[in-house]
Design a protein around this motif. Structure first.
Motif, PDB file in Angstrom:
ATOM      1  N   GLU A 229      65.969  61.594 124.056  1.00 52.57           N
ATOM      2  CA  GLU A 229      65.693  62.750 123.208  1.00 52.57           C
ATOM      3  C   GLU A 229      65.748  62.339 121.736  1.00 52.57           C
ATOM      4  O   GLU A 229      64.902  62.737 120.924  1.00 52.57           O
ATOM      5  CB  GLU A 229      66.737  63.851 123.453  1.00 52.57           C
ATOM      6  CG  GLU A 229      66.696  64.492 124.830  1.00 52.57           C
ATOM      7  CD  GLU A 229      67.363  63.663 125.916  1.00 52.57           C
ATOM      8  OE1 GLU A 229      67.958  62.604 125.609  1.00 52.57           O
ATOM      9  OE2 GLU A 229      67.278  64.073 127.089  1.00 52.57           O
ATOM     10  N   SER A 230      66.796  61.577 121.385  1.00 53.81           N
ATOM     11  CA  SER A 230      66.988  61.142 120.001  1.00 53.81           C
ATOM     12  C   SER A 230      65.941  60.095 119.628  1.00 53.81           C
ATOM     13  O   SER A 230      65.359  60.149 118.532  1.00 53.81           O
ATOM     14  CB  SER A 230      68.391  60.565 119.834  1.00 53.81           C
ATOM     15  OG  SER A 230      69.359  61.434 120.395  1.00 53.81           O
ATOM     16  N   ALA A 231      65.700  59.173 120.530  1.00 48.42           N
ATOM     17  CA  ALA A 231      64.743  58.094 120.252  1.00 48.42           C
ATOM     18  C   ALA A 231      63.345  58.650 119.993  1.00 48.42           C
ATOM     19  O   ALA A 231      62.644  58.196 119.077  1.00 48.42           O
ATOM     20  CB  ALA A 231      64.722  57.101 121.415  1.00 48.42           C
ATOM     21  N   ALA A 232      62.939  59.655 120.786  1.00 43.09           N
ATOM     22  CA  ALA A 232      61.598  60.226 120.611  1.00 43.09           C
ATOM     23  C   ALA A 232      61.472  60.887 119.243  1.00 43.09           C
ATOM     24  O   ALA A 232      60.469  60.716 118.533  1.00 43.09           O
ATOM     25  CB  ALA A 232      61.313  61.236 121.727  1.00 43.09           C
ATOM     26  N   LEU A 233      62.493  61.626 118.847  1.00 40.38           N
ATOM     27  CA  LEU A 233      62.435  62.305 117.545  1.00 40.38           C
ATOM     28  C   LEU A 233      62.451  61.278 116.405  1.00 40.38           C
ATOM     29  O   LEU A 233      61.743  61.438 115.405  1.00 40.38           O
ATOM     30  CB  LEU A 233      63.612  63.276 117.427  1.00 40.38           C
ATOM     31  CG  LEU A 233      63.585  64.233 116.238  1.00 40.38           C
ATOM     32  CD1 LEU A 233      62.334  65.113 116.253  1.00 40.38           C
ATOM     33  CD2 LEU A 233      64.838  65.105 116.232  1.00 40.38           C
ATOM     34  N   MET A 234      63.227  60.221 116.562  1.00 48.01           N
ATOM     35  CA  MET A 234      63.269  59.188 115.519  1.00 48.01           C
ATOM     36  C   MET A 234      61.911  58.496 115.382  1.00 48.01           C
ATOM     37  O   MET A 234      61.487  58.176 114.263  1.00 48.01           O
ATOM     38  CB  MET A 234      64.367  58.170 115.835  1.00 48.01           C
ATOM     39  CG  MET A 234      65.765  58.770 115.670  1.00 48.01           C
ATOM     40  SD  MET A 234      67.076  57.668 116.221  1.00 48.01           S
ATOM     41  CE  MET A 234      67.150  56.534 114.840  1.00 48.01           C
ATOM     42  N   ARG A 235      61.220  58.298 116.499  1.00 48.48           N
ATOM     43  CA  ARG A 235      59.873  57.705 116.424  1.00 48.48           C
ATOM     44  C   ARG A 235      58.921  58.629 115.677  1.00 48.48           C
ATOM     45  O   ARG A 235      58.110  58.197 114.866  1.00 48.48           O
ATOM     46  CB  ARG A 235      59.328  57.421 117.826  1.00 48.48           C
ATOM     47  CG  ARG A 235      59.797  56.105 118.416  1.00 48.48           C
ATOM     48  CD  ARG A 235      58.944  55.698 119.628  1.00 48.48           C
ATOM     49  NE  ARG A 235      58.960  56.710 120.674  1.00 48.48           N
ATOM     50  CZ  ARG A 235      59.916  56.809 121.610  1.00 48.48           C
ATOM     51  NH1 ARG A 235      60.920  55.954 121.625  1.00 48.48           N
ATOM     52  NH2 ARG A 235      59.853  57.756 122.526  1.00 48.48           N
ATOM     53  N   LEU A 236      59.016  59.935 115.950  1.00 49.61           N
ATOM     54  CA  LEU A 236      58.150  60.899 115.257  1.00 49.61           C
ATOM     55  C   LEU A 236      58.365  60.834 113.749  1.00 49.61           C
ATOM     56  O   LEU A 236      57.419  60.941 112.968  1.00 49.61           O
ATOM     57  CB  LEU A 236      58.446  62.314 115.778  1.00 49.61           C
ATOM     58  CG  LEU A 236      57.749  63.451 115.027  1.00 49.61           C
ATOM     59  CD1 LEU A 236      56.259  63.488 115.372  1.00 49.61           C
ATOM     60  CD2 LEU A 236      58.399  64.800 115.320  1.00 49.61           C
ATOM     61  N   LEU A 237      59.617  60.674 113.350  1.00 41.39           N
ATOM     62  CA  LEU A 237      59.963  60.792 111.938  1.00 41.39           C
ATOM     63  C   LEU A 237      59.908  59.467 111.192  1.00 41.39           C
ATOM     64  O   LEU A 237      59.966  59.454 109.961  1.00 41.39           O
ATOM     65  CB  LEU A 237      61.350  61.416 111.802  1.00 41.39           C
ATOM     66  CG  LEU A 237      61.374  62.864 112.282  1.00 41.39           C
ATOM     67  CD1 LEU A 237      62.783  63.370 112.448  1.00 41.39           C
ATOM     68  CD2 LEU A 237      60.594  63.750 111.324  1.00 41.39           C
TER      69      LEU A 237
ATOM     70  N   ASP B   7      49.853  73.016 113.582  1.00 46.03           N
ATOM     71  CA  ASP B   7      49.491  71.850 114.380  1.00 46.03           C
ATOM     72  C   ASP B   7      50.654  71.558 115.312  1.00 46.03           C
ATOM     73  O   ASP B   7      51.793  71.413 114.863  1.00 46.03           O
ATOM     74  CB  ASP B   7      49.239  70.636 113.475  1.00 46.03           C
ATOM     75  CG  ASP B   7      47.860  70.690 112.846  1.00 46.03           C
ATOM     76  OD1 ASP B   7      46.973  71.370 113.413  1.00 46.03           O
ATOM     77  OD2 ASP B   7      47.676  70.080 111.784  1.00 46.03           O
ATOM     78  N   VAL B   8      50.366  71.520 116.583  1.00 48.44           N
ATOM     79  CA  VAL B   8      51.402  71.261 117.590  1.00 48.44           C
ATOM     80  C   VAL B   8      51.271  69.800 118.041  1.00 48.44           C
ATOM     81  O   VAL B   8      50.207  69.389 118.496  1.00 48.44           O
ATOM     82  CB  VAL B   8      51.268  72.222 118.788  1.00 48.44           C
ATOM     83  CG1 VAL B   8      52.307  71.890 119.853  1.00 48.44           C
ATOM     84  CG2 VAL B   8      51.401  73.671 118.325  1.00 48.44           C
ATOM     85  N   VAL B   9      52.337  69.041 117.872  1.00 51.02           N
ATOM     86  CA  VAL B   9      52.332  67.610 118.179  1.00 51.02           C
ATOM     87  C   VAL B   9      53.278  67.353 119.342  1.00 51.02           C
ATOM     88  O   VAL B   9      54.460  67.691 119.271  1.00 51.02           O
ATOM     89  CB  VAL B   9      52.839  66.796 116.962  1.00 51.02           C
ATOM     90  CG1 VAL B   9      52.773  65.300 117.256  1.00 51.02           C
ATOM     91  CG2 VAL B   9      52.069  67.149 115.707  1.00 51.02           C
ATOM     92  N   GLN B  10      52.767  66.764 120.411  1.00 53.50           N
ATOM     93  CA  GLN B  10      53.685  66.308 121.462  1.00 53.50           C
ATOM     94  C   GLN B  10      54.186  64.925 121.054  1.00 53.50           C
ATOM     95  O   GLN B  10      53.407  63.990 120.917  1.00 53.50           O
ATOM     96  CB  GLN B  10      53.005  66.230 122.830  1.00 53.50           C
ATOM     97  CG  GLN B  10      54.014  65.811 123.903  1.00 53.50           C
ATOM     98  CD  GLN B  10      53.424  65.674 125.294  1.00 53.50           C
ATOM     99  OE1 GLN B  10      52.356  66.200 125.585  1.00 53.50           O
ATOM    100  NE2 GLN B  10      54.142  64.948 126.139  1.00 53.50           N
ATOM    101  N   TYR B  11      55.490  64.796 120.847  1.00 61.23           N
ATOM    102  CA  TYR B  11      56.012  63.526 120.340  1.00 61.23           C
ATOM    103  C   TYR B  11      56.756  62.725 121.402  1.00 61.23           C
ATOM    104  O   TYR B  11      57.304  61.651 121.100  1.00 61.23           O
ATOM    105  CB  TYR B  11      56.893  63.738 119.103  1.00 61.23           C
ATOM    106  CG  TYR B  11      58.172  64.514 119.328  1.00 61.23           C
ATOM    107  CD1 TYR B  11      58.204  65.893 119.203  1.00 61.23           C
ATOM    108  CD2 TYR B  11      59.352  63.849 119.676  1.00 61.23           C
ATOM    109  CE1 TYR B  11      59.378  66.599 119.404  1.00 61.23           C
ATOM    110  CE2 TYR B  11      60.523  64.541 119.871  1.00 61.23           C
ATOM    111  CZ  TYR B  11      60.536  65.917 119.741  1.00 61.23           C
ATOM    112  OH  TYR B  11      61.701  66.606 119.954  1.00 61.23           O
ATOM    113  N   GLY B  12      56.748  63.211 122.613  1.00 56.22           N
ATOM    114  CA  GLY B  12      57.387  62.424 123.661  1.00 56.22           C
ATOM    115  C   GLY B  12      57.348  63.166 124.980  1.00 56.22           C
ATOM    116  O   GLY B  12      56.910  64.317 125.062  1.00 56.22           O
TER     117      GLY B  12
END
Ligand code: ZN
Length: 308
Positions: free
Chosen positions: A152-160, A51-56
């Motif tokens: 970059e960091s904020a987008a990954l933190m939202r995903l997680l 599953d490919v998720v675009q997270y930002g």
């Protein structure tokens, strides 16, 4: 005698950069490779299996970069979840391609045993420009914190965020390169208006453990696996690697969370940061990718064998 402190071409020595200096620095950064060609096409090839998720989406006009994570399919709530991140520093090539290689060649071996979540290229603007910072001259790997200044960091933190407390292992894939000493550390000193203190780049692979959550057996398992692929960095005459005490061969420690490091983002039991050395005459790009993938496999294997 040569001046031991090379002056950086942007800014005034002793003065931190302002907006004009950041703009001058940014205008000097030009794309040298393509995220679309190198990374997005590889993700497309993996799409049938994950599953490919675009997270930002990172907007740096005139460019914009969608960022993606790949997840095990199916995702099963009862299984442990492990996280792999690459390209938090965009120039650290084997972090990106090692993560993609792991997905292609190794991930299927964990079907039914773990949920895999892999973000292979967290900082694509910097991937293209072969740089450490994002377009605002900010290091994403010092920015994993509340109200992060790095998108970059904020987008990954939202995903997680929904997975907080549920990730068993997180491995963040990096490199330590000769250009750290020739370009990035002088640039950092210039940006912050500080003197540049020359350092030594270690020849070989090493790991960074979390000084607030040290897991020496876990680190050792990863070192043992990588040592079969590439050489491990020796300690220097002071018993250090890159200015930090060596706790066991190839393992140093940083305080992940206070430093805003990616590997401190999840609070996982088992966390580590890999540091591949790509500039060794003994290490080919393929070997660097192999070292990253070996580290990922060993980290997952250890965590699954010895869950919390
Ligand atoms: Zn790095």
């Amino acid at each position: 005698m040569a001046n031991p402190t090379p002056s950086y071409p942007i800014g005034t020595p002793g003065q931190a950069w302002g907006a004009a200096e950041v703009a001058a620095w940014r205008s000097a950064q030009v794309p040298r490779r393509s995220y679309e060609v190198d990374v997005l096409s590889a993700i497309e090839r993996l799409r049938p299996r994950f599953d490919v998720v675009q997270y930002g989406k990172l907007d740096y006009a005139p460019d914009s970069y969608p960022v993606f994570a790949l997840r095990s399919r199916p995702w099963r709530e009862e299984l442990p979840t492990v996280l792999v991140t690459g390209g938090v520093h965009g120039y650290e090539t084997s972090g990106v391609h090692g993560a993609l290689q792991f997905l292609d060649r190794d991930a299927a071996g964990y079907d039914g045993r773990a949920n895999l979540l892999v973000a292979p290229c967290v900082s694509p603007w910097a991937y293209e420009r072969i740089h450490r910072w994002n377009a605002h001259a900010i290091d994403p790997n010092r920015s994993f914190r509340e109200d992060s200044p790095a998108p970059e960091s904020a987008a990954l933190m939202r995903l997680l965020a929904p997975l907080q407390g549920r990730i068993l292992m997180h491995i963040d894939l990096h490199e330590t390169t000769d250009s750290d000493e020739s370009e990035f550390r002088p640039a950092l000193a210039a940006r912050d208006g500080k003197d540049y203190e020359p350092g030594e780049i270690p020849d070989g692979f090493y790991l960074v453990d979390d000084s607030d959550n040290p897991q020496p057996e876990f680190q050792q398992a990863v070192i043992d696996a990588v040592a079969r692929v590439t050489h491990i960095a020796p300690a220097d005459a002071r018993g250090e690697i890159i200015g930090s005490k060596v706790f066991s061969p190839g393992v140093i420690r940083y305080a992940f969370k206070p430093l805003g490091l990616c590997a401190g983002m999840t609070g996982a039991r088992y966390t580590t940061t890999t540091e591949v050395y790509p500039d060794s005459p003994h290490a080919s790009p393929q070997q660097c990718n192999d070292a990253q993938a070996a580290a990922v496999r060993a980290a997952i294997d250890f965590a699954l064998a010895r869950p919390v």
